[in-house]
Design a protein around this motif. Sequence first.
Motif, PDB file in Angstrom:
ATOM      1  N   MET B   1     104.948  51.398 -17.448  1.00  0.00           N
ATOM      2  CA  MET B   1     103.693  51.850 -16.828  1.00  0.00           C
ATOM      3  C   MET B   1     102.549  51.772 -17.844  1.00  0.00           C
ATOM      4  N   SER B   2     101.476  51.133 -17.441  1.00  0.00           N
ATOM      5  CA  SER B   2     100.338  51.004 -18.361  1.00  0.00           C
ATOM      6  C   SER B   2      99.571  52.321 -18.455  1.00  0.00           C
ATOM      7  N   ASP B   3      98.765  52.435 -19.515  1.00  0.00           N
ATOM      8  CA  ASP B   3      97.937  53.627 -19.676  1.00  0.00           C
ATOM      9  C   ASP B   3      97.019  53.813 -18.473  1.00  0.00           C
ATOM     10  N   ILE B   4      96.426  52.665 -18.060  1.00  0.00           N
ATOM     11  CA  ILE B   4      95.473  52.720 -16.947  1.00  0.00           C
ATOM     12  C   ILE B   4      96.146  53.329 -15.726  1.00  0.00           C
ATOM     13  N   GLU B   5      97.355  52.810 -15.428  1.00  0.00           N
ATOM     14  CA  GLU B   5      98.085  53.293 -14.254  1.00  0.00           C
ATOM     15  C   GLU B   5      98.330  54.802 -14.344  1.00  0.00           C
ATOM     16  N   GLY B   6      98.808  55.244 -15.520  1.00  0.00           N
ATOM     17  CA  GLY B   6      99.105  56.668 -15.715  1.00  0.00           C
ATOM     18  C   GLY B   6      97.854  57.526 -15.589  1.00  0.00           C
ATOM     19  N   ASN B   7      96.757  57.037 -16.172  1.00  0.00           N
ATOM     20  CA  ASN B   7      95.508  57.806 -16.104  1.00  0.00           C
ATOM     21  C   ASN B   7      94.975  57.900 -14.683  1.00  0.00           C
ATOM     22  N   ILE B   8      95.115  56.809 -13.940  1.00  0.00           N
ATOM     23  CA  ILE B   8      94.670  56.834 -12.533  1.00  0.00           C
ATOM     24  C   ILE B   8      95.493  57.872 -11.766  1.00  0.00           C
ATOM     25  N   GLN B   9      96.816  57.793 -11.965  1.00  0.00           N
ATOM     26  CA  GLN B   9      97.695  58.740 -11.257  1.00  0.00           C
ATOM     27  C   GLN B   9      97.314  60.188 -11.568  1.00  0.00           C
ATOM     28  N   ALA B  10      97.059  60.456 -12.850  1.00  0.00           N
ATOM     29  CA  ALA B  10      96.738  61.824 -13.255  1.00  0.00           C
ATOM     30  C   ALA B  10      95.439  62.305 -12.609  1.00  0.00           C
ATOM     31  N   LYS B  11      94.464  61.409 -12.574  1.00  0.00           N
ATOM     32  CA  LYS B  11      93.171  61.782 -11.996  1.00  0.00           C
ATOM     33  C   LYS B  11      93.291  62.013 -10.482  1.00  0.00           C
ATOM     34  N   VAL B  12      94.040  61.148  -9.818  1.00  0.00           N
ATOM     35  CA  VAL B  12      94.227  61.310  -8.366  1.00  0.00           C
ATOM     36  C   VAL B  12      94.924  62.637  -8.089  1.00  0.00           C
ATOM     37  N   LYS B  13      95.920  62.921  -8.908  1.00  0.00           N
ATOM     38  CA  LYS B  13      96.674  64.161  -8.745  1.00  0.00           C
ATOM     39  C   LYS B  13      95.725  65.359  -8.819  1.00  0.00           C
ATOM     40  N   LYS B  14      94.849  65.325  -9.837  1.00  0.00           N
ATOM     41  CA  LYS B  14      93.911  66.420 -10.047  1.00  0.00           C
ATOM     42  C   LYS B  14      92.966  66.561  -8.843  1.00  0.00           C
ATOM     43  N   LEU B  15      92.420  65.452  -8.398  1.00  0.00           N
ATOM     44  CA  LEU B  15      91.471  65.505  -7.282  1.00  0.00           C
ATOM     45  C   LEU B  15      92.122  66.025  -5.999  1.00  0.00           C
ATOM     46  N   LEU B  16      93.376  65.605  -5.780  1.00  0.00           N
ATOM     47  CA  LEU B  16      94.072  66.060  -4.573  1.00  0.00           C
ATOM     48  C   LEU B  16      94.388  67.557  -4.682  1.00  0.00           C
ATOM     49  N   GLU B  17      94.826  67.963  -5.866  1.00  0.00           N
ATOM     50  CA  GLU B  17      95.158  69.384  -6.053  1.00  0.00           C
ATOM     51  C   GLU B  17      93.925  70.280  -5.913  1.00  0.00           C
ATOM     52  N   ASP B  18      92.788  69.752  -6.404  1.00  0.00           N
ATOM     53  CA  ASP B  18      91.547  70.532  -6.316  1.00  0.00           C
ATOM     54  C   ASP B  18      90.883  70.422  -4.938  1.00  0.00           C
ATOM     55  N   GLY B  19      91.487  69.633  -4.068  1.00  0.00           N
ATOM     56  CA  GLY B  19      90.924  69.471  -2.725  1.00  0.00           C
ATOM     57  C   GLY B  19      89.611  68.712  -2.703  1.00  0.00           C
ATOM     58  N   MET B  20      89.394  67.850  -3.684  1.00  0.00           N
ATOM     59  CA  MET B  20      88.141  67.103  -3.756  1.00  0.00           C
ATOM     60  C   MET B  20      88.150  65.855  -2.868  1.00  0.00           C
ATOM     61  N   ILE B  21      89.325  65.309  -2.597  1.00  0.00           N
ATOM     62  CA  ILE B  21      89.407  64.108  -1.741  1.00  0.00           C
ATOM     63  C   ILE B  21      90.445  64.337  -0.655  1.00  0.00           C
ATOM     64  N   LYS B  22      90.212  63.705   0.510  1.00  0.00           N
ATOM     65  CA  LYS B  22      91.228  63.886   1.561  1.00  0.00           C
ATOM     66  C   LYS B  22      92.394  62.929   1.355  1.00  0.00           C
ATOM     67  N   TYR B  23      92.104  61.759   0.801  1.00  0.00           N
ATOM     68  CA  TYR B  23      93.193  60.878   0.359  1.00  0.00           C
ATOM     69  C   TYR B  23      92.642  59.856  -0.621  1.00  0.00           C
ATOM     70  N   PHE B  24      93.573  59.137  -1.263  1.00  0.00           N
ATOM     71  CA  PHE B  24      93.192  58.129  -2.239  1.00  0.00           C
ATOM     72  C   PHE B  24      93.711  56.776  -1.775  1.00  0.00           C
ATOM     73  N   ILE B  25      92.836  55.768  -1.820  1.00  0.00           N
ATOM     74  CA  ILE B  25      93.266  54.420  -1.429  1.00  0.00           C
ATOM     75  C   ILE B  25      93.507  53.611  -2.696  1.00  0.00           C
ATOM     76  N   GLY B  26      94.732  53.163  -2.883  1.00  0.00           N
ATOM     77  CA  GLY B  26      95.076  52.366  -4.068  1.00  0.00           C
ATOM     78  C   GLY B  26      96.137  51.339  -3.718  1.00  0.00           C
ATOM     79  N   TYR B  27      96.928  50.988  -4.700  1.00  0.00           N
ATOM     80  CA  TYR B  27      98.003  50.007  -4.480  1.00  0.00           C
ATOM     81  C   TYR B  27      99.348  50.629  -4.803  1.00  0.00           C
ATOM     82  N   GLU B  28     100.376  50.196  -4.065  1.00  0.00           N
ATOM     83  CA  GLU B  28     101.746  50.564  -4.415  1.00  0.00           C
ATOM     84  C   GLU B  28     102.598  49.295  -4.385  1.00  0.00           C
ATOM     85  N   SER B  29     103.824  49.373  -4.860  1.00  0.00           N
ATOM     86  CA  SER B  29     104.699  48.196  -4.879  1.00  0.00           C
ATOM     87  C   SER B  29     104.885  47.666  -3.467  1.00  0.00           C
ATOM     88  N   GLY B  30     104.953  46.338  -3.354  1.00  0.00           N
ATOM     89  CA  GLY B  30     105.037  45.723  -2.029  1.00  0.00           C
ATOM     90  C   GLY B  30     106.434  45.316  -1.643  1.00  0.00           C
TER      91      GLY B  30
END
Lengths: 346, 346
Positions: B1-30
Amino acid sequence: MSSSNKFKKEDFVIKKKDVSQFLKGLSDYTIYAPHNEDDTILFKAIVNPDEITLQFTNSVKPPKHIVLPQTETMLKITRDKEKGYKIDEPELKEKNILFGIRPCDAKGIAILDKVFSEDYEDPYYTKRRKNTILIGFACIDPHRNCFCTSVGGSPDSTDGLDMLWTDIGDRYYVSVLTKKGMELIKKSDTFSKVTSKNTKVKDQVHKTANDKISEKFNADALPKKLGNMFEDKYWDNMSMKCLGCGSCTYLCPTCYCFDINDIEYRDKAKRVRTWDSCQFSSYTIHTSGHNPRPNKENRMRNRIYHKYKYHYDNYNVLGCVGCGRCITYCPVDMNIKATIKELTKR
Amino acid sequence: MSDIEGNIQAKVKKLLEDGMIKYFIGYESGSDPLHTTPCFIKKAEDVDKIVWNPFCVNNLVGYLTDDKKREIKKDEEKKTKSIGILVKGCDSKSLVQLLSEHKIEKNEVVIFGVSCNGVINPKKLEKLLNGKSIPLDSLTLQSDGKNYIVTSDKKKYSFPKDKIEMDKCRDCTQPNTLIYDEFFGEKIKTDAKKDYTAVEEIEALPLEKRWEFWSDQFAKCIRCSACRNVCPVCYCKECAVDSADLVITPQTTSVEKANKMPWLEKNVELAENIFFHLTRMMHIAGRCINCGECERACPMNIRLSLLTKKLEKEVKGMFDYEAGIDVEAKPLLSIFEEGDPGEFIK
């Protein structure tokens, strides 16, 4: 539709170098065969056997359009000031050979046969179908998205076919399955008797291809399972990435939904039947403006229900042949295999 | 896992936990190692699904207007929270375009910016892999700047970057997201210039040859609408080419219904196909940012990017205008300046 009931199946071999001669002898027919243009394999009416490519996994578009054209002119109307209206209906006398169709796509046509002949005989489809001979080529190198063996098919399935050819090295092993197929064989002296060695090689080729489809799951439970899942939240989530385009349905060998429109141009008009897709928002919209499937989750659910429940309920066969095109060509990588696996787990 | 990937995940986690976003649109394995697929992360515990790698091809920006088009909203969707979205440099131009057209407002999105070294065209890579019979199952990929190193079955293979990346990456002028709330990775400097060689080659052809080229291209079209539906600036709820989408209310009179002009018939013929594509091109002129999604989504391999590049070239040449650069910019076709060339309306 099949006339194979009383026919005694027979096997032959043909040398690869003689195939061209065999095809040239079939000048009464329009031969549709796989053709490669810019890395896109499509079935097209060929003039010269050299245009055919048999080095392919499967065509981008299934050859269902030979029996169910995307645009079919049902009738033409001409207005004449003196003579009034003149209506012309198509004669559909053309005799076709579908050479090189894969067993999954032939099974797709067998599925369409029931739809267009059981409850109501559709004259356009049935006339074309009666005049079309299906020469299938056993699949030797299935694509990673193929899952025919999970939905009742196989790389050497004979459903819908008049002949099945299998590549056994320097020749093809030809299993003749119907009277229609035998009539073609009789027209040519390029076919010879099979040896037991030929049969052995053919069986091995079939086995190898079957083994290559390593991923197997059981879709049989779906018609029942789906019965309780109409209001499931699953559809909301799985369909979020769907774009609502029609590539999955237009590239599907079993999708047959159509629309009928009258097209006018000055003193001429024609009635055309065109493919339609349940993924389009206009598909179910009522004249009142009410749309019973307003959101894409409703439309995606319908697609899955039709393939794995409604079609089974109506015709006792799943409406999916496992060709995998809807996975391969989906712009957002929708994966129907993952959907089936997820649904069967429930 | 790249740093970028990990940092994105951490930030999304924070925003979801804080109720700042209703969902996050990104990419997952296909569905296979050559594809990622858009994902919609609603729960903090799902953030580890998010991936960031050279297979993150899709432009996700269109999902922002898609969200608004839903006809029936479920209760949880009525909350006025923002949507988090991962946006590559190229795709960020379409986001800027949508902001400038007020199809989305800035406070409705949390933009995850990222630096991008180019994304891979799975079709190109698959062709090269097949040519060397390299199995896909356990494939991993790394970049050394100029080459991609593919590891499969414990063996390593090197492919030059420019042979397998998307065409649009080869003259990318926007490797970093234009506007963002958070940025991930090191910003990339580039002095690349737009390359119009492919467009100029077509322009140089005599009229008849050009007609022949485009007729062949459009004759392939099956009108699945994938190009339109994947397009981030094709957001109209009612599209000019979907005549059946007329919204009829109890107040709609029969005269209104009769007068609803079907601009495009459903029959799939060359003339109708040309009308479909050229109408779309006219509608996106000065708005298209060449994300290349239409060409990528097309199952029939129609060279739509040649047209969108031509639009970009003309718009730049005639009006010195570039779409998707400035949120405050007025849409090209809604402004008039004295110095505008008038040759085209003579």
